[in-house]
Design a protein around this motif. Structure first.
Motif, PDB file in Angstrom:
ATOM      1  N   ALA A 174       0.850  -1.192   0.000  1.00 42.83           N
ATOM      2  CA  ALA A 174       0.000   0.000   0.000  1.00 42.83           C
ATOM      3  C   ALA A 174       0.883   1.238   0.000  1.00 42.83           C
ATOM      4  CB  ALA A 174      -0.903   0.000   1.232  1.00 42.83           C
ATOM      5  N   PHE A 175       0.271   2.372  -0.291  1.00 41.19           N
ATOM      6  CA  PHE A 175       0.960   3.653  -0.283  1.00 41.19           C
ATOM      7  C   PHE A 175       0.369   4.490   0.842  1.00 41.19           C
ATOM      8  CE2 PHE A 175       1.478   8.071  -1.775  1.00 41.19           C
ATOM      9  CZ  PHE A 175       2.853   8.091  -1.970  1.00 41.19           C
ATOM     10  N   VAL A 176       1.207   4.859   1.807  1.00 40.72           N
ATOM     11  CA  VAL A 176       0.781   5.679   2.941  1.00 40.72           C
ATOM     12  C   VAL A 176       1.507   7.010   2.843  1.00 40.72           C
ATOM     13  CG1 VAL A 176       0.687   5.880   5.449  1.00 40.72           C
ATOM     14  CG2 VAL A 176       0.416   3.637   4.371  1.00 40.72           C
ATOM     15  N   ALA A 177       0.772   8.111   2.913  1.00 40.19           N
ATOM     16  CA  ALA A 177       1.383   9.426   2.784  1.00 40.19           C
ATOM     17  C   ALA A 177       0.733  10.420   3.730  1.00 40.19           C
ATOM     18  CB  ALA A 177       1.239   9.933   1.349  1.00 40.19           C
ATOM     19  N   ILE A 178       1.536  11.379   4.161  1.00 38.63           N
ATOM     20  CA  ILE A 178       0.986  12.530   4.872  1.00 38.63           C
ATOM     21  C   ILE A 178       0.614  13.541   3.797  1.00 38.63           C
ATOM     22  CG2 ILE A 178       1.460  14.434   6.446  1.00 38.63           C
ATOM     23  CD1 ILE A 178       3.383  12.578   7.918  1.00 38.63           C
ATOM     24  N   PHE A 179      -0.640  13.944   3.785  1.00 39.22           N
ATOM     25  CA  PHE A 179      -1.107  14.908   2.803  1.00 39.22           C
ATOM     26  C   PHE A 179      -1.037  16.295   3.407  1.00 39.22           C
ATOM     27  CE2 PHE A 179      -4.317  17.653   1.004  1.00 39.22           C
ATOM     28  CZ  PHE A 179      -4.043  17.540  -0.349  1.00 39.22           C
ATOM     29  N   ASN A 180      -0.413  17.211   2.686  1.00 39.12           N
ATOM     30  CA  ASN A 180      -0.440  18.612   3.077  1.00 39.12           C
ATOM     31  C   ASN A 180      -0.162  19.468   1.857  1.00 39.12           C
ATOM     32  OD1 ASN A 180       2.424  18.822   2.777  1.00 39.12           O
ATOM     33  ND2 ASN A 180       2.640  17.905   4.793  1.00 39.12           N
ATOM     34  N   LYS A 181      -0.388  20.766   1.998  1.00 37.89           N
ATOM     35  CA  LYS A 181      -0.241  21.684   0.871  1.00 37.89           C
ATOM     36  C   LYS A 181       1.155  21.672   0.273  1.00 37.89           C
ATOM     37  CE  LYS A 181      -3.045  25.336   2.217  1.00 37.89           C
ATOM     38  NZ  LYS A 181      -3.340  26.736   2.383  1.00 37.89           N
ATOM     39  N   SER A 182       2.169  21.524   1.104  1.00 36.23           N
ATOM     40  CA  SER A 182       3.539  21.576   0.588  1.00 36.23           C
ATOM     41  C   SER A 182       3.813  20.418  -0.375  1.00 36.23           C
ATOM     42  CB  SER A 182       4.556  21.581   1.724  1.00 36.23           C
ATOM     43  OG  SER A 182       4.533  20.364   2.425  1.00 36.23           O
ATOM     44  N   GLY A 183       3.107  19.312  -0.220  1.00 38.44           N
ATOM     45  CA  GLY A 183       3.278  18.192  -1.140  1.00 38.44           C
ATOM     46  C   GLY A 183       2.866  18.533  -2.558  1.00 38.44           C
ATOM     47  N   LEU A 184       1.971  19.481  -2.704  1.00 40.08           N
ATOM     48  CA  LEU A 184       1.495  19.856  -4.029  1.00 40.08           C
ATOM     49  C   LEU A 184       2.546  20.588  -4.850  1.00 40.08           C
ATOM     50  CD1 LEU A 184      -2.125  20.941  -3.098  1.00 40.08           C
ATOM     51  CD2 LEU A 184      -1.368  18.758  -4.050  1.00 40.08           C
ATOM     52  N   SER A 185       3.599  21.061  -4.206  1.00 39.55           N
ATOM     53  CA  SER A 185       4.677  21.715  -4.945  1.00 39.55           C
ATOM     54  C   SER A 185       5.971  20.904  -4.894  1.00 39.55           C
ATOM     55  CB  SER A 185       4.921  23.122  -4.388  1.00 39.55           C
ATOM     56  OG  SER A 185       5.291  23.042  -3.028  1.00 39.55           O
ATOM     57  N   ASP A 186       5.897  19.688  -4.386  1.00 39.53           N
ATOM     58  CA  ASP A 186       7.063  18.807  -4.286  1.00 39.53           C
ATOM     59  C   ASP A 186       6.995  17.767  -5.408  1.00 39.53           C
ATOM     60  OD1 ASP A 186       8.953  16.866  -3.705  1.00 39.53           O
ATOM     61  OD2 ASP A 186       8.397  16.686  -1.601  1.00 39.53           O
ATOM     62  N   PRO A 187       7.859  17.875  -6.419  1.00 37.40           N
ATOM     63  CA  PRO A 187       7.759  16.953  -7.554  1.00 37.40           C
ATOM     64  C   PRO A 187       7.934  15.490  -7.172  1.00 37.40           C
ATOM     65  CG  PRO A 187       9.688  18.384  -7.785  1.00 37.40           C
ATOM     66  CD  PRO A 187       8.939  18.844  -6.585  1.00 37.40           C
ATOM     67  N   VAL A 188       8.756  15.189  -6.171  1.00 35.62           N
ATOM     68  CA  VAL A 188       8.951  13.785  -5.779  1.00 35.62           C
ATOM     69  C   VAL A 188       7.685  13.248  -5.108  1.00 35.62           C
ATOM     70  CG1 VAL A 188      10.311  12.189  -4.368  1.00 35.62           C
ATOM     71  CG2 VAL A 188      11.459  14.005  -5.660  1.00 35.62           C
ATOM     72  N   TYR A 189       7.072  14.046  -4.243  1.00 36.67           N
ATOM     73  CA  TYR A 189       5.812  13.636  -3.601  1.00 36.67           C
ATOM     74  C   TYR A 189       4.750  13.348  -4.663  1.00 36.67           C
ATOM     75  CZ  TYR A 189       1.603  13.999  -0.685  1.00 36.67           C
ATOM     76  OH  TYR A 189       0.409  13.769  -0.063  1.00 36.67           O
ATOM     77  N   LEU A 190       4.623  14.257  -5.624  1.00 37.52           N
ATOM     78  CA  LEU A 190       3.628  14.086  -6.681  1.00 37.52           C
ATOM     79  C   LEU A 190       3.955  12.883  -7.559  1.00 37.52           C
ATOM     80  CD1 LEU A 190       3.168  17.836  -7.630  1.00 37.52           C
ATOM     81  CD2 LEU A 190       1.585  16.398  -6.329  1.00 37.52           C
ATOM     82  N   LEU A 191       5.232  12.676  -7.833  1.00 37.60           N
ATOM     83  CA  LEU A 191       5.667  11.524  -8.613  1.00 37.60           C
ATOM     84  C   LEU A 191       5.298  10.227  -7.894  1.00 37.60           C
ATOM     85  CD1 LEU A 191       7.977  10.688 -10.979  1.00 37.60           C
ATOM     86  CD2 LEU A 191       9.141  10.097  -8.874  1.00 37.60           C
ATOM     87  N   GLN A 192       5.560  10.178  -6.595  1.00 44.28           N
ATOM     88  CA  GLN A 192       5.253   8.976  -5.820  1.00 44.28           C
ATOM     89  C   GLN A 192       3.755   8.708  -5.772  1.00 44.28           C
ATOM     90  OE1 GLN A 192       7.269   9.920  -2.155  1.00 44.28           O
ATOM     91  NE2 GLN A 192       9.177   8.980  -2.860  1.00 44.28           N
ATOM     92  N   MET A 193       2.962   9.747  -5.590  1.00 45.02           N
ATOM     93  CA  MET A 193       1.509   9.574  -5.570  1.00 45.02           C
ATOM     94  C   MET A 193       1.037   9.046  -6.917  1.00 45.02           C
ATOM     95  SD  MET A 193      -1.270   9.911  -3.693  1.00 45.02           S
ATOM     96  CE  MET A 193      -0.915  11.077  -2.397  1.00 45.02           C
TER      97      MET A 193
END
Length: 107
Positions: free
Chosen positions: A26-45
């Motif tokens: 499974a994929f577990v992530a902390i969601f927050n606004k800063s993730g929306l500008s983080d290319p690695v976070y977005l790539l992983q999602m």
């Protein structure tokens, strides 16, 4: 940073992330606004969605989750953001992990 350097860093992050996500249940992530500008976070999602992994989110109480992401998430647990008292995020994490174990996604 040059575009070619950025491309190389994203390619390396993509390869590392793909291997890690492919090996997880499974994929577990902390969601927050800063993730929306983080290319690695977005790539992983995006990789988690592409690999059809169940998505579990830990979300600060005041966050607004996009509706499509809300629909994709198998489970969402909310927590109160307080750097001096981590009990809320700890409890939310434990609830998510419990749900993961009960559903058989224990990797």
């Amino acid at each position: 940073m040059k575009d070619s350097e950025l491309d190389q860093k994203l390619k390396e992050a993509s390869e590392r992330s793909a291997a890690a996500i492919a090996g997880s249940a499974a994929f577990v992530a902390i969601f927050n606004k800063s993730g929306l500008s983080d290319p690695v976070y977005l790539l992983q999602m995006g990789l988690a969605v592409y690999m059809d992994k169940p998505i579990y989110l830990l979300v600060p109480q005041d966050a607004v989750i996009p509706e499509n992401l809300r629909r994709l998430a198998r489970k969402i647990e909310y927590f109160w953001r307080n750097p001096d008292d981590m009990s809320s995020i700890r409890a939310a994490t434990e609830k998510l992990l419990s749900d993961l174990r009960e559903s058989g996604n224990n990797s």
